[in-house]
Design a protein around this motif. Structure first.
Motif, PDB file in Angstrom:
ATOM      1  N   GLU A  47    -124.099 -22.524   3.424  1.00  0.00           N
ATOM      2  CA  GLU A  47    -123.934 -23.976   3.296  1.00  0.00           C
ATOM      3  C   GLU A  47    -123.224 -24.362   2.003  1.00  0.00           C
ATOM      4  O   GLU A  47    -122.508 -25.360   1.940  1.00  0.00           O
ATOM      5  CB  GLU A  47    -125.303 -24.670   3.325  1.00  0.00           C
ATOM      6  N   PRO A  50    -118.826 -24.275   1.648  1.00  0.00           N
ATOM      7  CA  PRO A  50    -118.041 -25.461   2.060  1.00  0.00           C
ATOM      8  C   PRO A  50    -118.260 -26.662   1.137  1.00  0.00           C
ATOM      9  O   PRO A  50    -117.314 -27.407   0.861  1.00  0.00           O
ATOM     10  CB  PRO A  50    -118.554 -25.755   3.484  1.00  0.00           C
ATOM     11  N   ARG A  53    -116.321 -26.055  -2.024  1.00  0.00           N
ATOM     12  CA  ARG A  53    -114.899 -26.300  -1.782  1.00  0.00           C
ATOM     13  C   ARG A  53    -114.613 -27.798  -1.749  1.00  0.00           C
ATOM     14  O   ARG A  53    -113.629 -28.268  -2.340  1.00  0.00           O
ATOM     15  CB  ARG A  53    -114.481 -25.642  -0.462  1.00  0.00           C
ATOM     16  N   ASN A 128    -105.430 -23.366   1.966  1.00  0.00           N
ATOM     17  CA  ASN A 128    -105.916 -22.479   3.019  1.00  0.00           C
ATOM     18  C   ASN A 128    -104.888 -21.424   3.412  1.00  0.00           C
ATOM     19  O   ASN A 128    -105.220 -20.239   3.569  1.00  0.00           O
ATOM     20  CB  ASN A 128    -106.310 -23.306   4.250  1.00  0.00           C
TER      21      ASN A 128
END
Length: 483
Positions: A47, A50, A53, A128
């Motif tokens: 968890e 993300p 980020r 990405n």
């Protein structure tokens, strides 16, 4: 006047938001059980990454808005590029100007300008498509650039360290003292033929008498997703990658990865036959809760409680040990929907699927097979063939559960995980040193001149950072020794 007021307010608001985002981003960077955020919220790696980020990107965006707003502000107020030059660079002011001499505002803003350039580079490497194609570049640059950004942010605005202190203490504590030391272990890599990608299985092995693994847990205690960090220095350099554990026993573990994940995994599939050893650290907790978020406490299903699991491709691997640990336990009925691209993907893991009677497995094949006969079978009889309870077995056998502690202990022995309260104490010490010791006493005690660029930078910008971070590191080391 209205444009300058607007730019000034945008700069102030985005500065406050960037501070908050940076603090959240750093707080989510710790990966081990030492994290007091993990202990308080049970927020694990799955968890937190993300969220880390997202916090990082929000910090980068707010920082860019802050810098752009004030560059335009000084351009507007200073009469063009001359204003930007005077107020954003450490150039001496003309003797005829008010406040001539040391351009402290220009020096401080210059530190912020450097931080702005660093965060642009940091964001570029974190895109990405860059991570997927050049993950080794991203991994080598992310931490140094991140630390450089934090440093120049603190040189630009020392109170930012108030927001950074908790995350820095927690990260340093987990990095330096977490009981997950890396070890070089015998490792085999095998390409699973017929799979999309294709898939590669990495198997790390050790003998049962090595005492590498702690006493295995079983039953409900093993219902936790775990991951390990793996490096293949001989074949693929120093970059380390996280993988969910697909199978864990007293003599080894295995992980699954698709070659379509990026450049590293493509090279792994190509060089699989050459892999003989790997540097492995962990396991780290994938989540602080049960893998299924406590849903297994819902009884035996008589009350209508059900659990639906949906996985795609190798994404199922992290659930396999937990599903295996539940094979003999009671709990609500589970419906597992697994989406794969080819029938070969299903066949590669068919023997590892759970055999518990209340676990119903449905496989969805999204692409037809190349064989006409197999295609017909898939189209007409797929539901009967695959919507069933899979036969148990598997290439590595049944999982024996995972250790709640580090898999690889330093010096081959057990070592207690230091208390997360130590990292919290380090953060509090850093905050106290900054607010009371530095601002309230040490500045007046030193009384050094502020007229030189070097003396001002060293004494009033660098010294407090070294003092605060040093006290935090000393507190962490002392707390670890005591615990």
């Amino acid at each position: 006047a209205y444009l300058s007021l607007l730019l000034d307010n945008v700069g102030l608001v985005t500065a406050r938001l960037a501070r908050l985002d940076l603090g959240i981003c750093l707080l989510l960077s710790s990966r081990g059980k030492s994290s007091w955020l993990f202990q308080a919220t049970r927020l694990g790696f799955t968890e937190s990454v993300p969220l880390h980020r997202a916090g990082g990107w929000w910090c980068a965006v707010q920082s860019a808005l802050h810098s752009s707003a004030y560059l335009l502000f000084y351009f507007q107020e200073g009469g063009g590029l001359r204003g930007v030059w005077d107020y954003c660079f450490p150039v001496p002011l003309d003797k005829g100007e008010e406040g001539a001499g040391l351009n402290r505002l220009g020096l401080v803003n210059f530190f912020g300008l450097v931080a702005f350039v660093v965060v642009l580079v940091l964001g570029a490497f974190a895109l990405n498509w860059v991570r997927r194609r050049h993950y080794d570049v991203f991994q080598r640059t992310h931490l140094p650039l991140g630390m450089l950004f934090v440093l120049f942010c603190c040189l630009h605005d020392l109170p930012i360290l108030l927001f950074c202190a908790p995350g820095l203490a927690d990260w340093y504590f987990g990095w330096r003292f977490e009981d997950t030391a890396a070890r070089t272990m015998p490792t085999r890599a095998r390409v699973l033929e017929g799979t999309s990608g294709p898939w590669v299985e990495l198997t790390v092995e050790w003998s049962a008498d090595q005492k590498v693994l702690e006493t295995p847990e079983s039953g409900r205690q093993a219902i936790r997703e775990q991951w390990v960090a793996i490096r293949l220095p001989k074949q693929l350099g120093r970059s380390s990658h996280p993988f969910s554990i697909a199978s864990l026993s007293s003599t080894g573990l295995s992980v699954l990865v698709s070659a379509r994940g990026g450049d590293w995994t493509r090279q792994l599939a190509r060089l699989a036959s050459e892999v003989e050893e790997a540097v492995v650290s962990g396991p780290f907790p994938g989540t602080g809760k049960d893998t299924f978020g406590g849903a297994m406490d819902g009884g035996d299903g008589e009350s209508g409680h059900r659990l639906l699991l949906v996985a795609g491709g190798t994404g199922i691997s992290g659930w396999l040990p937990a599903l295996d640990a539940l094979s003999g336990s009671s709990g609500p009925p589970i419906r597992l929907a697994w989406l794969v691209q080819t029938e070969g993907d299903y066949l590669a893991l068919a023997q590892r699927l759970p055999s518990r009677p209340s676990v119903r497995v449905t496989i969805f094949v999204t692409r037809p097979s190349d064989s006409n006969s197999t295609t017909t079978t898939t189209k007409r009889g797929q539901a009967e063939k695959m919507d069933r309870i899979a036969t148990k077995g598997g290439m590595m056998g049944r999982s024996e559960g995972g250790s709640e502690r580090g898999l690889f202990a330093r010096d081959g022995g057990a070592r207690g995980t230091p208390f997360p309260v130590v990292s919290l104490a380090a953060a509090i010490v850093g905050l106290v040193v900054q607010h009371f010791l530095w601002r309230g006493w040490l500045i007046d005690l030193l009384g050094w001149s502020r007229n030189g660029f070097v003396s001002y930078t060293l004494v009033y910008r660098t010294l407090p950072i070294v003092l605060i971070v040093g006290c935090m590191a000393a507190t962490t080391a002392l707390g670890s020794w005591v615990s």
